[in-house]
Every structure is written in C-alpha cells, then in structure tokens.
Write a protein that holds these residues in place. Structure first.
Motif, PDB file in Angstrom:
ATOM      1  N   PRO A  26       0.812  -1.223   0.000  1.00  0.00           N
ATOM      2  CA  PRO A  26       0.000   0.000   0.000  1.00  0.00           C
ATOM      3  C   PRO A  26       0.844   1.272   0.000  1.00  0.00           C
ATOM      4  CG  PRO A  26      -0.838  -1.547   1.633  1.00  0.00           C
ATOM      5  CD  PRO A  26       0.439  -2.116   1.086  1.00  0.00           C
ATOM      6  N   ALA A  27       2.063   1.202   0.479  1.00  0.00           N
ATOM      7  CA  ALA A  27       2.934   2.378   0.495  1.00  0.00           C
ATOM      8  C   ALA A  27       3.380   2.761  -0.920  1.00  0.00           C
ATOM      9  CB  ALA A  27       4.150   2.128   1.372  1.00  0.00           C
ATOM     10  N   ASP A  28       3.251   1.840  -1.879  1.00  0.00           N
ATOM     11  CA  ASP A  28       3.635   2.126  -3.254  1.00  0.00           C
ATOM     12  C   ASP A  28       2.553   2.888  -4.014  1.00  0.00           C
ATOM     13  OD1 ASP A  28       6.040   0.901  -2.894  1.00  0.00           O
ATOM     14  OD2 ASP A  28       5.366  -1.031  -3.701  1.00  0.00           O
ATOM     15  N   ARG A  29       1.342   2.927  -3.460  1.00  0.00           N
ATOM     16  CA  ARG A  29       0.223   3.616  -4.110  1.00  0.00           C
ATOM     17  C   ARG A  29       0.059   5.005  -3.529  1.00  0.00           C
ATOM     18  NH1 ARG A  29      -4.257  -0.431  -2.808  1.00  0.00           N
ATOM     19  NH2 ARG A  29      -2.664  -1.395  -1.567  1.00  0.00           N
ATOM     20  N   PRO A  30      -0.460   5.962  -4.314  1.00  0.00           N
ATOM     21  CA  PRO A  30      -0.706   7.301  -3.765  1.00  0.00           C
ATOM     22  C   PRO A  30      -1.857   7.268  -2.757  1.00  0.00           C
ATOM     23  CG  PRO A  30      -1.466   7.179  -6.029  1.00  0.00           C
ATOM     24  CD  PRO A  30      -0.763   5.894  -5.738  1.00  0.00           C
ATOM     25  N   ALA A  31      -1.754   8.086  -1.745  1.00  0.00           N
ATOM     26  CA  ALA A  31      -2.793   8.151  -0.728  1.00  0.00           C
ATOM     27  C   ALA A  31      -4.008   8.897  -1.287  1.00  0.00           C
ATOM     28  CB  ALA A  31      -2.265   8.861   0.513  1.00  0.00           C
ATOM     29  N   ALA A  32      -5.169   8.680  -0.681  1.00  0.00           N
ATOM     30  CA  ALA A  32      -6.412   9.310  -1.139  1.00  0.00           C
ATOM     31  C   ALA A  32      -6.322  10.841  -1.139  1.00  0.00           C
ATOM     32  CB  ALA A  32      -7.580   8.824  -0.302  1.00  0.00           C
ATOM     33  N   PRO A  33      -5.764  11.486  -0.101  1.00  0.00           N
ATOM     34  CA  PRO A  33      -5.656  12.950  -0.163  1.00  0.00           C
ATOM     35  C   PRO A  33      -4.762  13.438  -1.306  1.00  0.00           C
ATOM     36  CG  PRO A  33      -5.389  12.209   2.092  1.00  0.00           C
ATOM     37  CD  PRO A  33      -5.396  10.986   1.217  1.00  0.00           C
ATOM     38  N   MET A  34      -3.751  12.662  -1.652  1.00  0.00           N
ATOM     39  CA  MET A  34      -2.888  13.046  -2.768  1.00  0.00           C
ATOM     40  C   MET A  34      -3.660  12.996  -4.079  1.00  0.00           C
ATOM     41  SD  MET A  34       0.616  11.045  -1.729  1.00  0.00           S
ATOM     42  CE  MET A  34       1.374  11.314  -3.295  1.00  0.00           C
ATOM     43  N   VAL A  35      -4.479  11.970  -4.260  1.00  0.00           N
ATOM     44  CA  VAL A  35      -5.271  11.838  -5.479  1.00  0.00           C
ATOM     45  C   VAL A  35      -6.290  12.965  -5.553  1.00  0.00           C
ATOM     46  CG1 VAL A  35      -6.931  10.375  -6.695  1.00  0.00           C
ATOM     47  CG2 VAL A  35      -4.936   9.350  -5.598  1.00  0.00           C
ATOM     48  N   LEU A  36      -6.922  13.304  -4.433  1.00  0.00           N
ATOM     49  CA  LEU A  36      -7.902  14.386  -4.393  1.00  0.00           C
ATOM     50  C   LEU A  36      -7.243  15.732  -4.692  1.00  0.00           C
ATOM     51  CD1 LEU A  36     -10.817  15.159  -3.845  1.00  0.00           C
ATOM     52  CD2 LEU A  36     -10.232  15.395  -1.435  1.00  0.00           C
ATOM     53  N   THR A  37      -6.056  15.959  -4.154  1.00  0.00           N
ATOM     54  CA  THR A  37      -5.327  17.202  -4.415  1.00  0.00           C
ATOM     55  C   THR A  37      -4.957  17.302  -5.887  1.00  0.00           C
ATOM     56  OG1 THR A  37      -4.435  17.191  -2.184  1.00  0.00           O
ATOM     57  CG2 THR A  37      -3.280  18.533  -3.800  1.00  0.00           C
ATOM     58  N   TYR A  38      -4.503  16.211  -6.465  1.00  0.00           N
ATOM     59  CA  TYR A  38      -4.149  16.202  -7.887  1.00  0.00           C
ATOM     60  C   TYR A  38      -5.371  16.494  -8.749  1.00  0.00           C
ATOM     61  CZ  TYR A  38      -2.535  14.518 -12.400  1.00  0.00           C
ATOM     62  OH  TYR A  38      -2.217  14.411 -13.728  1.00  0.00           O
ATOM     63  N   ALA A  39      -6.506  15.872  -8.426  1.00  0.00           N
ATOM     64  CA  ALA A  39      -7.733  16.107  -9.194  1.00  0.00           C
ATOM     65  C   ALA A  39      -8.157  17.573  -9.082  1.00  0.00           C
ATOM     66  CB  ALA A  39      -8.839  15.187  -8.706  1.00  0.00           C
ATOM     67  N   GLY A  40      -8.027  18.148  -7.897  1.00  0.00           N
ATOM     68  CA  GLY A  40      -8.362  19.560  -7.710  1.00  0.00           C
ATOM     69  C   GLY A  40      -7.459  20.463  -8.525  1.00  0.00           C
ATOM     70  N   GLN A  41      -6.176  20.160  -8.542  1.00  0.00           N
ATOM     71  CA  GLN A  41      -5.231  20.960  -9.326  1.00  0.00           C
ATOM     72  C   GLN A  41      -5.532  20.876 -10.820  1.00  0.00           C
ATOM     73  OE1 GLN A  41      -1.478  19.317  -8.162  1.00  0.00           O
ATOM     74  NE2 GLN A  41      -1.225  20.717  -6.440  1.00  0.00           N
ATOM     75  N   MET A  42      -5.872  19.695 -11.302  1.00  0.00           N
ATOM     76  CA  MET A  42      -6.193  19.539 -12.715  1.00  0.00           C
ATOM     77  C   MET A  42      -7.486  20.287 -13.059  1.00  0.00           C
ATOM     78  SD  MET A  42      -3.774  17.918 -14.079  1.00  0.00           S
ATOM     79  CE  MET A  42      -2.664  18.633 -12.898  1.00  0.00           C
ATOM     80  N   THR A  43      -8.473  20.266 -12.170  1.00  0.00           N
ATOM     81  CA  THR A  43      -9.729  20.976 -12.400  1.00  0.00           C
ATOM     82  C   THR A  43      -9.500  22.481 -12.454  1.00  0.00           C
ATOM     83  OG1 THR A  43     -10.942  19.208 -11.286  1.00  0.00           O
ATOM     84  CG2 THR A  43     -12.076  21.312 -11.536  1.00  0.00           C
ATOM     85  N   VAL A  44      -8.737  22.999 -11.505  1.00  0.00           N
ATOM     86  CA  VAL A  44      -8.444  24.440 -11.490  1.00  0.00           C
ATOM     87  C   VAL A  44      -7.645  24.825 -12.732  1.00  0.00           C
ATOM     88  CG1 VAL A  44      -7.142  26.242 -10.280  1.00  0.00           C
ATOM     89  CG2 VAL A  44      -8.614  24.687  -8.994  1.00  0.00           C
ATOM     90  N   GLY A  45      -6.698  24.009 -13.127  1.00  0.00           N
ATOM     91  CA  GLY A  45      -5.919  24.291 -14.327  1.00  0.00           C
ATOM     92  C   GLY A  45      -6.781  24.307 -15.580  1.00  0.00           C
ATOM     93  N   LEU A  46      -7.702  23.364 -15.682  1.00  0.00           N
ATOM     94  CA  LEU A  46      -8.602  23.318 -16.830  1.00  0.00           C
ATOM     95  C   LEU A  46      -9.501  24.548 -16.854  1.00  0.00           C
ATOM     96  CD1 LEU A  46      -9.729  21.767 -19.260  1.00  0.00           C
ATOM     97  CD2 LEU A  46     -11.305  20.646 -17.681  1.00  0.00           C
ATOM     98  N   LEU A  47     -10.029  24.944 -15.712  1.00  0.00           N
ATOM     99  CA  LEU A  47     -10.866  26.141 -15.651  1.00  0.00           C
ATOM    100  C   LEU A  47     -10.085  27.394 -16.038  1.00  0.00           C
ATOM    101  CD1 LEU A  47     -12.949  25.452 -12.429  1.00  0.00           C
ATOM    102  CD2 LEU A  47     -13.751  25.431 -14.794  1.00  0.00           C
ATOM    103  N   LEU A  48      -8.857  27.520 -15.567  1.00  0.00           N
ATOM    104  CA  LEU A  48      -8.035  28.678 -15.932  1.00  0.00           C
ATOM    105  C   LEU A  48      -7.699  28.691 -17.421  1.00  0.00           C
ATOM    106  CD1 LEU A  48      -5.619  28.960 -12.883  1.00  0.00           C
ATOM    107  CD2 LEU A  48      -7.480  30.501 -13.518  1.00  0.00           C
ATOM    108  N   ALA A  49      -7.435  27.524 -17.986  1.00  0.00           N
ATOM    109  CA  ALA A  49      -7.152  27.451 -19.420  1.00  0.00           C
ATOM    110  C   ALA A  49      -8.381  27.857 -20.230  1.00  0.00           C
ATOM    111  CB  ALA A  49      -6.702  26.037 -19.798  1.00  0.00           C
TER     112      ALA A  49
END
Length: 67
Positions: A26-49
């Motif tokens: 399980p340590a080799d997989r990204p944690a749930a908060p990391m995945v949520l943060t990444y999804a948020g960053q991609m959403t904000v980036g898409l909106l800004l674009a």
C-alpha cells in the motif's frame, strides 16, 4: 516464476505500460488525499485554461470590430 513484460506503447516520446503495474505494498500507491489534491489541481488548471481561451477569443473579436 517467470516475469512477463506488459506490452508498451509510445506516447509523445515516452514509453508507458499498457496496463498499470500491480502495487503489492500500500505504500507504493498514492494516498487518497494526494489523489484528491491532484484532481483539484487539474480541475483548477482546466478552468483557468478555458477562462484564458475565452478572454483571448473575446479580445480577438473586439480587435476585429474596431474601425
């Protein structure tokens, strides 16, 4: 046991495996908060674009209508 390599495909100069590699630890997989943060960053980036594209489109249209 013999290891079998997964088929790969080239994407923009990089080679990516066609199937995700299994993560036994399980340590080799990204944690749930990391995945949520990444999804948020991609959403904000898409909106800004989209906002930037909209602004540039309106600016270009306004430049064409000026005498």
């Amino acid at each position: 046991m013999r290891a079998v390599a997964a088929p790969c495909r080239a994407v923009a100069g990089a080679v990516l495996p066609a199937t995700p590699m299994p993560a036994d630890d399980p340590a080799d997989r990204p944690a749930a908060p990391m995945v949520l943060t990444y999804a948020g960053q991609m959403t904000v980036g898409l909106l800004l674009a989209c906002l930037g594209a909209h602004f540039l489109t309106r600016r270009s249209a306004a430049a064409r209508t000026r005498p």
